[in-house]
Design an enzyme around this catalytic site. Structure first.
Site, PDB file in Angstrom:
ATOM      1  N   HIS A  86     120.071  26.100  17.062  1.00 42.49           N
ATOM      2  CA  HIS A  86     120.929  27.278  16.952  1.00 42.49           C
ATOM      3  C   HIS A  86     122.223  27.019  17.693  1.00 42.49           C
ATOM      4  CE1 HIS A  86     122.165  31.466  16.563  1.00 42.49           C
ATOM      5  NE2 HIS A  86     122.617  31.351  17.805  1.00 42.49           N
ATOM      6  N   LYS A 191     115.073  36.330  17.262  1.00 40.50           N
ATOM      7  CA  LYS A 191     114.990  35.805  15.888  1.00 40.50           C
ATOM      8  C   LYS A 191     114.409  34.397  15.870  1.00 40.50           C
ATOM      9  CE  LYS A 191     119.372  36.676  14.864  1.00 40.50           C
ATOM     10  NZ  LYS A 191     119.978  37.582  15.845  1.00 40.50           N
TER      11      LYS A 191
END
Length: 431
Positions: A86, A191
């Site tokens: 990420h 998430k």
């Protein structure tokens, strides 16, 4: 149903700089998702958190409460280890595109659930949608099939993952509580943990073009997210990376796809290659692959083969023509000297104004819009030399883009060649 808490009581606790009880956190996140806690009440709580902070236990519980608000995924049915990456977002950050197929070429699964761009930072899905036929939306079953077969998927996250975060993020956006480390960290990690990946590498950008402008803030965010991942049983590391100037030599959707393919073909800008390689090594080692020679995988075609299979599996034509903007404008140097600085934010805003980004989530983007960069800090410059090429389908956008670029770079007639050159894109590693 009798509610366990009252929103006013929870707000008061944090307003008064006290630690939120764990069951109060569970209740308020759930109640907000259900609509029992009103937007104005959650706004007040978000501001209290922004002003007074949270400790590690509070952040971990808040993150878990957001995970619990929706469905979770797991990849235990796959025959491969999973690893994910990420990025906190930046200008010219196309790293996911070459990185996912590169890692997958080692037999590791990369379930990369990505987003769209907003403001000056680009979105991975917007970039890939420049490829003819490519589809961002996949069912979970299709995602698992591609991961087992190809090894890499880059797709939109389903609405069922951490719905509390989606609702809270929209609220933070309009209440000036976005840049709050506990809320940023829990938003990202809720998430990522809900995705169910076995290992996670975080690319935390720092500099003018990043969300975190100061290294101390970026370091705190990275430390917080690594702790959250570790506490949740996910093997997590973070790299602090430089976003003082754009990454690579292109900013904009189709332009960045083209540059990513150059990297997969064994070329491309050195900073993009270095960061891709650094992140790939971290992801592969976290997945149990020892001493991977990722530079060789970029040179010998393995990564390119994975890319073509990944794009084809999602309906795209990896050999199809990429969109090209109808109009271009060149920016040239007014004097001789050495380029000593380039402001990533100025370039990112200029690209956004050309149509490569959006101001609101529902806005369209132009696939061909953006900026090519022809000179970088450290380069010797001669008067009249081409510095940037601006691309757009709407030429009346050029003036505002040029307004952003003015002052976004410095040419110093007295500086020595090499002044301001980027030493290394990776600043530190946090585990």
């Amino acid at each position: 149903m009798v509610e366990a808490y009252d929103a006013v009581d929870v707000i008061r606790i944090k307003r008064d700089r006290q630690k939120l009880p764990m069951d109060a956190i569970d209740w308020v996140v759930d109640a907000y998702t259900r609509g029992v806690v009103a937007d104005e009440q959650m706004s007040a709580l978000a501001m209290a958190i922004f002003l007074n902070g949270m400790d590690r236990e509070e952040i971990a519980r808040w993150t878990q409460a957001m995970i619990n608000s929706g469905e979770t995924m797991n990849f235990r049915a796959l025959s491969k280890a999973t690893t994910d990456k990420h990025s906190t977002g930046g200008v010219g950050d196309k790293i996911t595109l070459p990185l996912a197929p590169l890692v997958a070429s080692y037999g590791v699964a990369v379930p990369q659930l990505s987003g769209r761009g907003l403001g000056h930072t680009g979105g991975t899905l917007d970039k890939l949608e420049a490829i003819p036929g490519w589809q961002a939306d996949l069912t979970n079953d299709r995602m698992m099939e591609i991961l087992e077969d190809v090894g890499a998927v880059i797709c939109a996250a389903g609405s069922g993952l951490a719905p509390a975060d989606k609702k809270l993020y929209a609220l933070r956006d309009i209440t000036s509580t976005v840049d709050c480390i506990p809320l940023i960290a829990s938003s990202i990690m809720s998430k990522k943990i809900a995705e169910g990946t076995g290992a996670l590498v975080l690319d935390v950008k720092v500099g003018p073009g990043a969300f975190m402008k100061k290294e101390a803030d970026a370091r705190e965010l990275a430390r917080t997210m690594v702790d959250l991942g570790t506490d949740a049983g996910v093997n997590t590391v973070a790299l602090l990376t430089d976003m003082s100037r754009p990454l690579g030599l292109t900013v904009g959707n189709a332009l960045e796809v083209r540059e990513s393919v150059e990297v997969l073909a064994g070329g491309g800008p050195s900073d993009v290659v270095r960061l891709t390689v650094a992140l790939a090594k971290e992801m592969l080692e976290a997945a149990g692959v020892k001493d991977p020679d990722v530079e060789e995988a970029l040179k010998d075609g393995r990564a390119m083969d994975s890319w073509k299979r990944m794009i084809s599996a999602q309906g795209g034509d990896p050999d199809g023509p990429l969109p090209v903007a109808t109009d271009t404008h060149e920016v040239t140097a007014d004097e001789d000297g050495v380029m000593t600085e380039m402001d990533a934010l100025a370039v990112g805003v200029a690209s956004w104004r050309l149509g490569a980004g959006r101001a609101r989530q529902q806005d369209p983007v132009q696939a061909g819009a953006g900026i090519e960069i022809h000179a970088v800090p450290g380069d010797k410059i001669t008067k009249g030399q081409k510095l940037f090429t601006l691309h757009t389908d709407t030429p009346d956008r050029f003036d505002r883009a040029l307004d952003s670029l003015r002052g976004g770079y410095t040419i110093d007639p007295q500086a020595a060649e090499g002044t301001g050159a980027r030493d290394d894109v990776v600043l530190d590693r946090i585990s």
